[in-house]
Each structure stands twice: as structure tokens, then as C-alpha cells.
Write an enzyme that holds these catalytic residues in place. Structure first.
Site, PDB file in Angstrom:
ATOM      1  N   LYS A 187       0.843  -1.200   0.000  1.00 20.06           N
ATOM      2  CA  LYS A 187       0.000   0.000   0.000  1.00 20.06           C
ATOM      3  C   LYS A 187       0.881   1.254   0.000  1.00 20.06           C
ATOM      4  O   LYS A 187       0.685   2.167  -0.789  1.00 20.06           O
ATOM      5  CB  LYS A 187      -0.916  -0.022   1.229  1.00 20.06           C
ATOM      6  CG  LYS A 187      -1.832   1.171   1.291  1.00 20.06           C
ATOM      7  CD  LYS A 187      -2.794   1.095   2.453  1.00 20.06           C
ATOM      8  CE  LYS A 187      -3.584   2.395   2.535  1.00 20.06           C
ATOM      9  NZ  LYS A 187      -4.462   2.448   3.696  1.00 20.06           N
ATOM     10  N   GLU A 193      10.793  -4.569   4.120  1.00 14.42           N
ATOM     11  CA  GLU A 193      10.845  -5.974   3.722  1.00 14.42           C
ATOM     12  C   GLU A 193      10.449  -6.137   2.255  1.00 14.42           C
ATOM     13  O   GLU A 193      11.099  -6.845   1.478  1.00 14.42           O
ATOM     14  CB  GLU A 193       9.869  -6.808   4.578  1.00 14.42           C
ATOM     15  CG  GLU A 193      10.222  -6.913   6.045  1.00 14.42           C
ATOM     16  CD  GLU A 193       9.592  -5.816   6.900  1.00 14.42           C
ATOM     17  OE1 GLU A 193       9.384  -4.687   6.389  1.00 14.42           O
ATOM     18  OE2 GLU A 193       9.324  -6.094   8.087  1.00 14.42           O
ATOM     19  N   GLY A 246      -4.678  -1.751   4.965  1.00 15.20           N
ATOM     20  CA  GLY A 246      -3.874  -2.893   4.506  1.00 15.20           C
ATOM     21  C   GLY A 246      -4.483  -4.231   4.903  1.00 15.20           C
ATOM     22  O   GLY A 246      -4.583  -5.160   4.106  1.00 15.20           O
ATOM     23  N   ARG A 247      -4.929  -4.336   6.174  1.00 16.98           N
ATOM     24  CA  ARG A 247      -5.438  -5.630   6.656  1.00 16.98           C
ATOM     25  C   ARG A 247      -6.854  -5.917   6.164  1.00 16.98           C
ATOM     26  O   ARG A 247      -7.410  -6.973   6.457  1.00 16.98           O
ATOM     27  CB  ARG A 247      -5.335  -5.694   8.177  1.00 16.98           C
ATOM     28  CG  ARG A 247      -5.922  -4.504   8.911  1.00 16.98           C
ATOM     29  CD  ARG A 247      -5.414  -4.444  10.346  1.00 16.98           C
ATOM     30  NE  ARG A 247      -5.907  -3.277  11.077  1.00 16.98           N
ATOM     31  CZ  ARG A 247      -5.294  -2.094  11.111  1.00 16.98           C
ATOM     32  NH1 ARG A 247      -4.178  -1.905  10.409  1.00 16.98           N
ATOM     33  NH2 ARG A 247      -5.776  -1.093  11.815  1.00 16.98           N
ATOM     34  N   GLU A 332      -3.979  -5.697  15.228  1.00 11.79           N
ATOM     35  CA  GLU A 332      -3.504  -4.418  14.689  1.00 11.79           C
ATOM     36  C   GLU A 332      -4.653  -3.400  14.696  1.00 11.79           C
ATOM     37  O   GLU A 332      -4.443  -2.202  14.808  1.00 11.79           O
ATOM     38  CB  GLU A 332      -2.926  -4.593  13.274  1.00 11.79           C
ATOM     39  CG  GLU A 332      -1.997  -3.450  12.880  1.00 11.79           C
ATOM     40  CD  GLU A 332      -1.266  -3.682  11.557  1.00 11.79           C
ATOM     41  OE1 GLU A 332      -1.898  -3.540  10.503  1.00 11.79           O
ATOM     42  OE2 GLU A 332      -0.064  -4.001  11.579  1.00 11.79           O
ATOM     43  N   HIS A 362      -3.031 -32.206  20.226  1.00 16.69           N
ATOM     44  CA  HIS A 362      -1.869 -32.946  20.723  1.00 16.69           C
ATOM     45  C   HIS A 362      -0.776 -31.994  21.192  1.00 16.69           C
ATOM     46  O   HIS A 362       0.385 -32.379  21.293  1.00 16.69           O
ATOM     47  CB  HIS A 362      -1.369 -33.890  19.624  1.00 16.69           C
ATOM     48  CG  HIS A 362      -2.457 -34.816  19.168  1.00 16.69           C
ATOM     49  ND1 HIS A 362      -2.772 -35.981  19.839  1.00 16.69           N
ATOM     50  CD2 HIS A 362      -3.363 -34.704  18.155  1.00 16.69           C
ATOM     51  CE1 HIS A 362      -3.805 -36.564  19.239  1.00 16.69           C
ATOM     52  NE2 HIS A 362      -4.190 -35.803  18.224  1.00 16.69           N
ATOM     53  N   LYS A 490      10.060   0.322  13.632  1.00 16.82           N
ATOM     54  CA  LYS A 490      10.549   0.497  12.250  1.00 16.82           C
ATOM     55  C   LYS A 490      11.640   1.566  12.214  1.00 16.82           C
ATOM     56  O   LYS A 490      12.661   1.409  11.542  1.00 16.82           O
ATOM     57  CB  LYS A 490       9.401   0.974  11.345  1.00 16.82           C
ATOM     58  CG  LYS A 490       8.389  -0.080  10.964  1.00 16.82           C
ATOM     59  CD  LYS A 490       7.411   0.522   9.948  1.00 16.82           C
ATOM     60  CE  LYS A 490       6.197  -0.355   9.760  1.00 16.82           C
ATOM     61  NZ  LYS A 490       5.162   0.256   8.924  1.00 16.82           N
TER      62      LYS A 490
HETATM   63  O1  F6P Z   1       3.808  -2.365   9.662  1.00 19.53           O
HETATM   64  C1  F6P Z   1       2.444  -2.590   9.617  1.00 19.53           C
HETATM   65  C2  F6P Z   1       1.912  -2.394   8.224  1.00 19.53           C
HETATM   66  O2  F6P Z   1       1.843  -1.058   7.927  1.00 19.53           O
HETATM   67  C3  F6P Z   1       0.548  -3.059   8.091  1.00 19.53           C
HETATM   68  O3  F6P Z   1      -0.466  -2.263   8.559  1.00 19.53           O
HETATM   69  C4  F6P Z   1       0.517  -3.342   6.631  1.00 19.53           C
HETATM   70  O4  F6P Z   1      -0.458  -4.288   6.283  1.00 19.53           O
HETATM   71  C5  F6P Z   1       1.932  -3.825   6.390  1.00 19.53           C
HETATM   72  O5  F6P Z   1       2.718  -3.027   7.250  1.00 19.53           O
HETATM   73  C6  F6P Z   1       2.413  -3.709   4.981  1.00 19.53           C
HETATM   74  O6  F6P Z   1       2.323  -2.396   4.529  1.00 19.53           O
HETATM   75  P1  F6P Z   1       2.400  -2.049   3.002  1.00 19.53           P
HETATM   76  O7  F6P Z   1       1.259  -2.701   2.311  1.00 19.53           O
HETATM   77  O8  F6P Z   1       2.330  -0.549   2.944  1.00 19.53           O
HETATM   78  O9  F6P Z   1       3.715  -2.570   2.480  1.00 19.53           O
END
Ligand code: F6P
Length: 520
Positions: A187, A193, A246-247, A332, A362, A490
Site C-alpha cells: 500500500k 521488507e 492494509g489488513r 492491529e 496434541h 521500524k
Molecule cells: O507495519 C504494519 C503495516 O503497515 C501493516 O499495517 C501493513 O499491512 C503492512 O505493514 C504492509 O504495509 P504495506 O502494504 O504498505 O507494504
């Protein structure tokens, strides 16, 4: 917090009958506590909630102006106040939002369908590599696993999310760059990452394809400028909007890899399933409303009975990512300690956790049955056998239903003693063993069944949890749609990364020593 209402709820809890007893006291309990919408049925009757408690919980929802907030949500008011944004994921399924939003969605759905079907039928690609993390990963990954039960996927669909090199290495292993479509989903297009994994994937494509690599590289983002600056060609970018959290984004272009792999018809069915739950949530009176019932049950367990966590146990291997998905969706969204206007809240979101059944039986079910304090469980089961193994399926469901029964009925010490006495145990042995073999029971659970693991049923299920989260956010008075709590770590990670590369910074002695372990 409406304290008087909580006082009433606590008084009801203090004199409450056990769950098993409630079935005897309330003959209409199954009608009162089982709700259905399309292929989804939810049985709340094994919750420790009497008819009287239920009534008070719905008064609490009214005290918190739930209907007013629900209207604001579907109308597209800016209920994400700290980011000054509307929250309109139902509009992605065709429900809510104004004409301009509906047009944006319609145009994008047409564009996505055209692209997805071209790739699906074009024959050039054999593999899809989806890169993204958090909301740009968990939904697509859960649904990819789940749809495999009912829907053909001719592609090798891989995911890379973690910044750990193992993630991209595992995802790329054995793929051919020529026949791989890389879809980078972010987003913000600024997530560390995702950018690192995207760079590694781009290098991997370029090494083999040179200048032609760009054709195999797609971006999905609400930050078009960021993707262009990264080097993605403008006609290779699919947009979504700041009113999609995002979620809550799997329904947007974020689901593109699903749409290519499983087909646009299946993806539309998934959206339609969620839309049916949206309409149910929007239009059904509160006391017959599935997400509201689920949410208020959670409020009772958290704020009145004091449980600290919820276990989500899908008795369906293909839903095994459900608890990971819900950890982000719920924790979140509602893992907050300040109200919308900055005051302290009471207790908010419990810990969400779990694993697939029967595996969990288990492992941690010992704790669920006899540990302290235990946890309410959401059991999720699928009625249709998709694996052509009817005997396995019957056993799977039998285990699921047995666990909720066992949690509720328990086994009192006198029954254990009777059994032991019949088996010839001495009184001394019984004194030692009987307490260990006793189950307290009265442990609450909800059982959700899906008729089958179809795209529509999955849409119903995910939208149910989304709206549950919305309702609980209203009751707790928090903004469920921001996530400031992820920011500090972060920022510090960026500073530490620079320091590992040689730039000086100040830390506490422990952090300093850790950095020293990896510094050149
Ligand atoms: O660090 C949390 C977050 O911002 C989430 O809310 C989001 O889903 C995820 O990182 C990934 O963010 P993006 O889609 O901007 O890469």
C-alpha cells in the site's frame, strides 16, 4: 465506557448458571444463539451467556451508538480520524461508498479482470511470485491455501514476505524468470521488507531477461509515485486507495495474484460472499446480526469474564493460516489503549492465537481443558469433504464437535471417582489421581461451520471477522483503522541498520552489545 451497564453485566455474571445448565433453563437457546447467513452458520449457544446477559450486551451496543457508527462506516464518513480517512473496504465488494467510489471500484474491477484473464489464458507464465507483508500478504496467502480446496489453479503460486533472505530464496527456488510474473504488493510502497524482496526479485529477473525484465514485474499500490520511482512502468501498476486499510485489502487489487491463479469468476464469488455478509451486517437488527453477536460475545468474555486471549482453531487444514490472518486483523485494529479522543480505555483486544485442528489437540489443548485461565475458542469447520476422503473427514468433524462438548461439560471429580472405583482403584490412588483427571468444564466456545470451502463461503467468513472487529472497536471506543504502534520499531531498525553499516548512534548497553555482535 458505560460503567452502569458493565456493573449490570458483572452482576449477571456473578450469579450465572453454568453453560450446560443454561440449556436446561432456556429451552429456546438453540433458536436464540444460532445464526446463519448463506453458507455460514455460527453457534454461540456454548458461550457462557444467558438470555438475560445477551439482552444487556445488546443494550451495551446501543449505549455505544453502534447503529450510528455502522451508518457512518457504510456512508464513507472519515471514521479513521487520526489519518483523516474513510474506511470503505465493503465498497470493494460493491456495498457502501458514494457514486465516485463505486465508479472507481467498478473501473478497477474491469481492468483487473481484463489483465488477470489475459495472463491466465496467455500461456506465457507458469508461476506467480507475490511479494508483500502484513495485510499485503496474509489475506492472499490464507485465501490461496483455502481456495485450493474447491478451485483449480494452473499456476505455481509462491509468496515472499519476510526480510530474512530465506523467504525470497525459498520463493525463487526452482522458478524460471522467463515464465514467472512477479507481483509486488505494498500500500505504501515504502515497507522495508517488501522493497528489499522486490529488489532481489528484480535483480533475479534482470540477470536472465535483461531489459525485458520489466514486462514480468507488476506493482499493486496506493502510492503510484513510489512504485514509479522504484522503476515500475506506469502501465504495470494497479492502484488501490487510502480508504482501504492494509489488513482489509485482499478484496482490492491486492488480490490480483489470487484472481490470476484461481480465475476472475472465483474471485468475484469471493467478493459476492463478503458482500452478502456486508448487507447482513448493515441491514439486520442487532440481536439477529452475526458480526454483532460475535463481537458482543467477545466483549463479554474479555471485559466481564476477564479472559485474556481467544483461540481460533480451524478444523480444516486449508484454513491453517486463519489465526495468523486474524492476529493482524484483530490485534492491529483493536490492540490499542487510547480511545478516539485520547483517553485511557479499559481492556481491549485479547490475544488471538491458534493452530489447525486436530494438531492442536496434541499440543496446547491440555491448557485449554485444564490450564488457567483457559481461553474461549472459535472452532471453524467445513461440512463438505473436499479431499475425497470421507472417513478422514468424518473423523475430523467428530474431533471438532467433541472438543467443544468436552470444554463445556467437563468431568466432575465425583464422576472420575465413580469410574476409578469401578476399575478397582484403591482410595489412596483415587485421592492422588482423581483431581488430575477432573475437567472443570464450563469453558466457552463458538462453532462456525461453512457448508463448503467455496469462494463465497470464504468471503462470508472473512467479512464476518472484519465486521466483528469494527463492532468491538466501537464498544471499546478506539480507532480500529490506524496502527501507530508499529512505527517506533521500524524507525529504530533503520537507525540500527545504519549503525551495523558503520554509522555511530547511541543506545542502551544491552542494545549496544547486541549490535556489537554483528558489526564488522
Ligand atoms: O507495519 C504494519 C503495516 O503497515 C501493516 O499495517 C501493513 O499491512 C503492512 O505493514 C504492509 O504495509 P504495506 O502494504 O504498505 O507494504
Amino acid at each position: 465506557m458505560p460503567t452502569e451497564r458493565y456493573a449490570k453485566l458483572e452482576a449477571i455474571a456473578a450469579k450465572a448458571a453454568g453453560i450446560s445448565e443454561l440449556f436446561k433453563l432456556e429451552p429456546g437457546r438453540m433458536d436464540e444463539f444460532v445464526l446463519r447467513e448463506g453458507p455460514l452458520r455460527a453457534d454461540f449457544s456454548k458461550q457462557a451467556i444467558s438470555a438475560e446477559a445477551k439482552e444487556q450486551l445488546f443494550h451495551l451496543a446501543a449505549d455505544c451508538q453502534l447503529e450510528h457508527w455502522r451508518k457512518k462506516f457504510f456512508d464513507g464518513d472519515k471514521i479513521n480520524t487520526t489519518e483523516d480517512r474513510a474506511v470503505l473496504h465493503p465498497a470493494l465488494r460493491g456495498v457502501g461508498g458514494d457514486k465516485a467510489v463505486q465508479k472507481q471500484v467498478k473501473d478497477m474491477r474491469a481492468k483487473l479482470r481484463g489483465f488477470a484473464e489475459k495472463i491466465r489464458n496467455g500461456g506465457k507464465y507458469k508461476s506467480i511470485l507475490h511479494i508483500g507483508i502484513g495485510g499485503s500478504d496474509l489475506g492472499p496467502r490464507l485465501i490461496a491455501d483455502a481456495l485450493a480446496a474447491s478451485t483449480d489453479n494452473p499456476f505455481e503460486l509462491r509468496f515472499a514476505e519476510n526480510v530474512d533472505g530465506a523467504s525470497i530464496n525459498d520463493a525463487l527456488g526452482g522458478l524460471d524468470p522467463k515464465t514467472t510474473l512477479v507481483i509486488v504488493v505494498s500500500k505504501s510502497f515504502s515497507t522495508q521488507e517488501t522493497r528489499m524482496n522486490a529488489e532481489s526479485a528484480r535483480d533475479w529477473l534482470s540477470d536472465k531477461l535483461g531489459k525485458k525484465a520489466g514486462a514480468n514485474f507488476i506493482a499493486v499500490t496506493a502510492n503510484r509515485a513510489g512504485a514509479e520511482e522504484f522503476g515500475v512502468a506506469s502501465d504495470q501498476i494497479f492502484d488501490f486507495w487510502d480508504w482501504v486499510g492494509g489488513r482489509y485489502s485482499v478484496w482490492s487489487a491486492v488480490g490480483l495474484s489470487l484472481q490470476i491463479a484461481f480465475g476472475s469468476d472465483a474471485f468475484d464469488e469471493f467478493l459476492d460472499g463478503a458482500a452478502a455478509m456486508d448487507k447482513h451486517f448493515r441491514d439486520t437488527p442487532l440481536d439477529q446480526n452475526l458480526p454483532v453477536m460475535m463481537a458482543m460475545t467477545g466483549i463479554w468474555n474479555r471485559n466481564v469474564l476477564g479472559y485474556t486471549s481467544v483461540a481460533v482453531i480451524p478444523y480444516a487444514r486449508r484454513l491453517r493460516k486463519l489465526s495468523a490472518f486474524l492476529q493482524q486483523l484483530e490485534m492491529e485494529s483493536n490492540g490499542k489503549s487510547k480511545t478516539r479522543d485520547g483517553k485511557d480505555t479499559g481492556l481491549t483486544c485479547p490475544i488471538m492465537w491458534g493452530d489447525e485442528g486436530t494438531n492442536g489437540q496434541h499440543a496446547f489443548f491440555q491448557w485449554l481443558h485444564q490450564g488457567t485461565p483457559g481461553a474461549p475458542v472459535d472452532f471453524v469447520a467445513v461440512l463438505k469433504d473436499h479431499e475425497s476422503r470421507p472417513e478422514h473427514h468424518k473423523a475430523l468433524l467428530a474431533n471438532c464437535f467433541a472438543q467443544s462438548e468436552a470444554l463445556m461439560i467437563g468431568k466432575p471429580e465425583y464422576a472420575v471417582r465413580e469410574e476409578m472405583s469401578e476399575a478397582g482403584y484403591s482410595d489412596t490412588d483415587m485421592d492422588v489421581l482423581a483431581p488430575q483427571k477432573t475437567f472443570p468444564g464450563n469453558r466457552p466456545s463458538t462453532t462456525i461451520t461453512l457448508d463448503e470451502l467455496s469462494p463465497s463461503a470464504l468471503g462470508h467468513l472473512i467479512a464476518l471477522y472484519e465486521h466483528k472487529v469494527f463492532v468491538q472497536g466501537v464498544i471499546w471506543g478506539v480507532n480500529s483503522f490506524d496502527q501507530w504502534g508499529v512505527e517506533l520499531g521500524k524507525i529504530l531498525a533503520k537507525t540500527i541498520l545504519k549503525e551495523i553499516d558503520g554509522e555511530a548512534a547511541e543506545h542502551d548497553p544491552s542494545t549496544e552489545a547486541l549490535i556489537g555482535l554483528v558489526k564488522d
